[in-house]
Design an enzyme around this catalytic site. Structure first.
Site, PDB file in Angstrom:
ATOM      1  N   HIS A 122     -29.458 -14.368  24.918  1.00 13.99           N
ATOM      2  CA  HIS A 122     -28.428 -14.216  25.948  1.00 13.99           C
ATOM      3  C   HIS A 122     -27.733 -15.536  26.287  1.00 13.99           C
ATOM      4  O   HIS A 122     -26.822 -15.567  27.096  1.00 13.99           O
ATOM      5  CB  HIS A 122     -29.046 -13.624  27.220  1.00 13.99           C
ATOM      6  CG  HIS A 122     -29.305 -12.153  27.114  1.00 13.99           C
ATOM      7  ND1 HIS A 122     -30.022 -11.610  26.063  1.00 13.99           N
ATOM      8  CD2 HIS A 122     -28.935 -11.111  27.910  1.00 13.99           C
ATOM      9  CE1 HIS A 122     -30.080 -10.296  26.231  1.00 13.99           C
ATOM     10  NE2 HIS A 122     -29.426  -9.974  27.336  1.00 13.99           N
ATOM     11  N   GLU A 157     -18.276  -3.201  24.388  1.00 14.81           N
ATOM     12  CA  GLU A 157     -17.466  -4.411  24.552  1.00 14.81           C
ATOM     13  C   GLU A 157     -16.243  -4.423  23.641  1.00 14.81           C
ATOM     14  O   GLU A 157     -15.135  -4.778  24.053  1.00 14.81           O
ATOM     15  CB  GLU A 157     -18.313  -5.668  24.284  1.00 14.81           C
ATOM     16  CG  GLU A 157     -19.438  -5.908  25.284  1.00 14.81           C
ATOM     17  CD  GLU A 157     -20.708  -5.137  24.943  1.00 14.81           C
ATOM     18  OE1 GLU A 157     -20.733  -4.446  23.894  1.00 14.81           O
ATOM     19  OE2 GLU A 157     -21.689  -5.219  25.724  1.00 14.81           O
ATOM     20  N   HIS A 190      -3.994   3.248  -3.442  1.00 16.75           N
ATOM     21  CA  HIS A 190      -4.202   2.725  -2.090  1.00 16.75           C
ATOM     22  C   HIS A 190      -3.450   1.418  -1.828  1.00 16.75           C
ATOM     23  O   HIS A 190      -2.673   1.339  -0.882  1.00 16.75           O
ATOM     24  CB  HIS A 190      -5.699   2.510  -1.806  1.00 16.75           C
ATOM     25  CG  HIS A 190      -5.954   1.617  -0.623  1.00 16.75           C
ATOM     26  ND1 HIS A 190      -6.078   2.092   0.656  1.00 16.75           N
ATOM     27  CD2 HIS A 190      -6.057   0.255  -0.527  1.00 16.75           C
ATOM     28  CE1 HIS A 190      -6.251   1.072   1.494  1.00 16.75           C
ATOM     29  NE2 HIS A 190      -6.244  -0.051   0.795  1.00 16.75           N
ATOM     30  N   HIS A 193       0.837  -1.207   0.000  1.00 15.04           N
ATOM     31  CA  HIS A 193       0.000   0.000   0.000  1.00 15.04           C
ATOM     32  C   HIS A 193       0.870   1.254   0.000  1.00 15.04           C
ATOM     33  O   HIS A 193       1.235   1.759   1.060  1.00 15.04           O
ATOM     34  CB  HIS A 193      -0.895   0.002   1.235  1.00 15.04           C
ATOM     35  CG  HIS A 193      -1.792  -1.197   1.333  1.00 15.04           C
ATOM     36  ND1 HIS A 193      -1.327  -2.443   1.708  1.00 15.04           N
ATOM     37  CD2 HIS A 193      -3.115  -1.345   1.094  1.00 15.04           C
ATOM     38  CE1 HIS A 193      -2.332  -3.299   1.693  1.00 15.04           C
ATOM     39  NE2 HIS A 193      -3.435  -2.671   1.334  1.00 15.04           N
TER      40      HIS A 193
HETATM   41  C1  LIG Z   1     -11.772  -4.308   9.725  1.00 15.77           C
HETATM   42  C2  LIG Z   1     -11.216  -4.160   8.356  1.00 15.77           C
HETATM   43  N1  LIG Z   1     -12.046  -4.175   7.314  1.00 15.77           N
HETATM   44  C3  LIG Z   1     -11.564  -4.080   6.063  1.00 15.77           C
HETATM   45  C4  LIG Z   1     -10.228  -3.991   5.832  1.00 15.77           C
HETATM   46  C5  LIG Z   1      -9.672  -3.936   4.418  1.00 15.77           C
HETATM   47  N2  LIG Z   1      -9.177  -2.580   4.144  1.00 15.77           N
HETATM   48  C6  LIG Z   1      -7.887  -2.276   4.261  1.00 15.77           C
HETATM   49  S1  LIG Z   1      -7.572  -0.660   3.957  1.00 15.77           S
HETATM   50  C7  LIG Z   1      -9.194  -0.356   3.618  1.00 15.77           C
HETATM   51  C8  LIG Z   1      -9.641   1.017   3.228  1.00 15.77           C
HETATM   52  C9  LIG Z   1      -9.218   1.971   4.234  1.00 15.77           C
HETATM   53  O1  LIG Z   1      -9.400   3.269   3.830  1.00 15.77           O
HETATM   54  P1  LIG Z   1      -8.555   4.380   4.548  1.00 15.77           P
HETATM   55  O2  LIG Z   1      -8.443   4.090   5.962  1.00 15.77           O
HETATM   56  O3  LIG Z   1      -9.140   5.679   4.173  1.00 15.77           O
HETATM   57  O4  LIG Z   1      -7.115   4.189   3.948  1.00 15.77           O
HETATM   58  P2  LIG Z   1      -6.475   4.921   2.683  1.00 15.77           P
HETATM   59  O5  LIG Z   1      -7.059   4.292   1.463  1.00 15.77           O
HETATM   60  O6  LIG Z   1      -6.803   6.345   2.794  1.00 15.77           O
HETATM   61  O7  LIG Z   1      -5.033   4.614   2.829  1.00 15.77           O
HETATM   62  C10 LIG Z   1      -9.951  -1.511   3.750  1.00 15.77           C
HETATM   63  C11 LIG Z   1     -11.388  -1.585   3.522  1.00 15.77           C
HETATM   64  C12 LIG Z   1      -9.386  -4.001   6.961  1.00 15.77           C
HETATM   65  N3  LIG Z   1      -8.068  -3.943   6.848  1.00 15.77           N
HETATM   66  N4  LIG Z   1      -9.910  -4.053   8.202  1.00 15.77           N
END
Ligand SMILES: Cc1ncc(C[n+]2csc(CCOP(=O)(O)OP(=O)(O)O)c2C)c(N)n1
Ligand SMILES: [Mg+2]
Length: 679
Positions: free
Chosen positions: A491, A429, A282, A51
């Protein structure tokens, strides 16, 4: 209504802004940030995955933080009074690795970065706790890091209250992206941080308006600043590419009496000629052409992975910025009256007398044979442990009276006052479990807390990370079966134990009486390298253990009652069903069927025993598993010929006794099952 998101064919507005920024004279700060960008570009190209966009966008903010604000000494990344830096947007891992490399930290050399995302490289796809001491927590599951940071900031306050600010006085800084702030856990954690007034916590929000699917307008139109302001945070917009603005904002944050959110407006993939400002930067390599053009736009004309010596020297100087501060701290530590106690707590060593009161409790329990719910027995164990172990910090997600997690005389933490040792986490939680991970990671705290077992699912991602990171956190999860009765199937956990037992390195204990509960608590507190779940009953359970010598739960499973002669059946049960198995044994013995009863409070520990011990405990006679939960996984102990008496689906709303009868989890049902099989 027209879509808020720009059409894919629209001109990219970020490019004009980028061009204007690139046209400015190149400053020293820009060059330092460019070193991060270049390393991120090169590592992702070489790995052919990763990334690049986030490190390229946040390089300026990270440079300001690491060169002017973050208190750390590259020579000792474990210095207890360092500021904590959490990269919650873990996909941008190259940002962290580049910073560790450039500031001259051992263990993140350029060869490690060249092996980004390869087996055994400390530069893993996402930051992995344990790969390098500068990686404060494992991140990647978005939002977890932010909630860990809330726990770290809370731990700092608790330890400052205990040891004074001459030993404990540091900040927690987080980089979080749109994804972190969209995740529910960020809402819980930020709300808790605002409530508690964790003023030494600062989130640098990478406000780049891009996530994987494209523009955040597709799914994210909250007013994030107003949202955080409503939680009680101080908030400010920042130009994420302007070092002066960034520095002014960080200075302001350092002086705030509230937690702070700095929304840093950035261009994702900054410098990439076509992909900047788009989701295209990204999560995949820029590609050789775009990568070369990005570097050329920056005026960066060095070969891949090369940082000119002068620039490296500047970065290494930043890594030594706080060396003097650390030396003064070490001097203060040497003279500090609580030095030994501080070092003991930080190292995670228990106090010498930590289990004396618990040993006394075990002797009393053997004498008195109390009929107690294991949640109440757990409270008795806590009354013995918490006063003796000052690093234990309890809490509950709004179920204190049900979880029995409070201890008389131990005050609660209140906003701005951290002299207590009990946290009212509220109904949060997930945030609670992740904050507990942060407290454990910070060091000096053994967090325990409670909710209902069925709500373990609300905490599961954080429990999983605690197991992955081998952190000592303890979850008191009460109301562990249909035995909770009238509250009904929503529950009543049925599949929850199986789900938790499936997590590697998590010890799930389900003690069956007060003695076993005390033993399991002893094991949980002693367990320095992983999390523990205690699954506890709401209903009273008769005592079956009267011996006090060896901690029998330590082997995970053991014979409670042996058969008088060669076994014809072995009844294997956990928790509330051990008593039921003993009743069934009495009935079977009366009919001349030689029966043993095995208590199996912890599968993880039992599985770790040698095969001969396990065989001796489980025996070769008919094996009958009894647990008021689904049988998923029980075949592991019962083998193909075993019988399982338990749940096959969800529970129902009724008094507990009626439910055990209705679902056929009774001594009579066990007797009938054994007789049927033995013919
Ligand atoms: C809980 C979770 N859901 C989905 C992902 C997959 N994922 C990784 S980065 C991302 C997008 C994140 O966007 P942002 O935080 O704005 O990062 P940017 O593209 O700006 O670097 C996703 C959906 C993950 N790592 N964790
Ligand atoms: Mg984003």
């Amino acid at each position: 209504m027209a879509s808020l998101a720009p059409s894919p064919d629209a001109p990219n507005p970020a490019l004009a802004a980028q061009a204007a920024l690139l046209a400015r004279p190149v400053t020293e700060e820009r060059r330092m940030a460019d070193a991060i960008r270049a390393l991120a570009i090169d590592a992702v190209e070489q790995a052919k995955s990763g990334h690049p966009g986030m490190p390229m966008g946040m390089a300026d903010a990270a440079t300001t933080l690491f060169t002017k604000f973050l208190k750390f000494d590259a020579a000792d990344p474990r210095w207890p009074d360092r500021d904590r830096f959490v990269l919650s947007a873990g996909h941008g891992s190259m940002l962290l690795y580049a910073l560790l490399n450039l500031t001259g930290q051992e263990g993140m050399g350029i060869d490690d970065i060249k092996r980004f995302r390869q087996l055994h490289s400390p530069a893993a796809g996402h930051p992995e706790y344990g790969e390098h001491p500068g990686i404060e927590t494992t991140t990647g599951p978005l939002g977890q890091g932010l909630a860990n940071a809330v726990g770290m900031a809370l731990a700092e306050r608790l330890l400052a209250a205990r040891f004074g600010k001459s030993l404990v006085d540091h900040r927690t800084w987080v980089i979080a992206g749109d994804g972190c702030l969209q995740e529910g856990i960020s809402h819980e954690a930020a709300s808790l941080a605002g409530h508690l007034q964790l003023s030494k916590l600062t989130v640098l929000y990478d406000d780049n308006s891009i996530t994987i699917d494209g523009d955040t307008a597709l799914s994210f139109t909250d007013d994030t600043l107003k949202r955080f302001a409503a939680y009680g945070w101080a908030v400010r917009r920042v130009d994420g590419h302007d070092p002066a603005d960034l520095a002014a904002a960080m200075l302001w944050a350092s002086r705030s009496r509230r937690p702070t959110l700095l929304a840093c407006k950035t261009i994702i993939g900054f410098s990439a000629p076509t992909k900047a400002g788009t989701a295209g930067s990204h999560g995949s390599p820029l590609g050789p052409t775009e990568a070369a053009a990005a570097k050329s736009a920056l005026g960066w004309n060095h070969p891949p992975f090369e940082v000119p010596d002068g620039l490296r020297a500047q970065w290494e100087a930043a890594g030594r910025r706080s060396a003097g501060t650390r030396r003064s701290w070490l001097k203060r530590l040497t003279r500090h009256p609580q030095r030994e106690e501080f070092e003991r707590a930080i190292a995670g060593r228990l106090p010498n007398a930590w289990h004396e009161a618990l040993a006394t409790l075990r002797i009393q329990t053997a004498e008195q044979k109390p009929k107690l719910a294991t949640r109440v027995a757990s409270q008795k164990a806590l009354e013995a442990l918490v006063p003796a172990v000052p690093e234990m910090v309890g809490g509950s997600a709004d179920l204190t009276g049900s979880n029995n997690t409070n201890v008389k005389g131990i005050p609660a933490v209140t906003p701005g006052n951290f002299a207590g040792r009990y946290i009212h986490y509220g109904v949060r939680e997930h945030g609670m479990a992740a904050a507990m991970n942060g407290m454990a990671l910070h060091g000096g705290i053994i967090p325990y807390s409670g909710t209902f077992l069925v709500f373990a699912d609300y905490m599961r991602p954080a429990i999983r990370l605690a197991a992955l990171m081998r952190q000592r956190v303890i979850h008191v999860l009460t109301h562990d079966s249909i035995g909770l009765g009238e509250d009904g199937p929503t529950h009543q956990p049925v599949e929850t134990l199986a789900g938790l037992r499936a997590i590697p390195n998590l010890c799930v204990f389900r003690p069956g009486d007060a003695m076993e509960t005390a033993e399991c608590w002893e094991l949980a507190v002693k367990r320095a390298d992983g999390p523990t779940v205690l699954a506890l009953s709401r209903q009273n359970l008769a005592a079956f253990r009267t011996d006090t010598g060896e901690n029998r739960c330590a082997r995970g499973g053991y014979v409670v009652e042996e058969a008088p002669g060669p076994r014809q059946a072995t009844l294997i049960a956990s928790g509330s069903e051990v008593g039921l198995a003993l009743a069934a044994r009495t009935a079977l013995e009366a009919e001349g069927i030689a029966t043993a009863v095995v208590s199996l409070p912890c599968w993880e520990l039992f599985a770790a025993q040698d095969a001969s011990y396990r065989e001796q405990v489980l025996g070769s006679a008919l094996r009958v598993g009894i647990e008021a939960a689904t049988g998923f996984g029980w075949e592991r102990w019962l083998g193909p010929d075993g019988v399982f008496v338990g749940m096959t689906g969800f529970g129902a709303s009724a008094p507990a006794e009626a439910l055990f009868k209705h679902f056929g989890i009774t001594a009579e049902a066990v007797v009938a099952a054994v007789k049927k099989r033995l013919g």
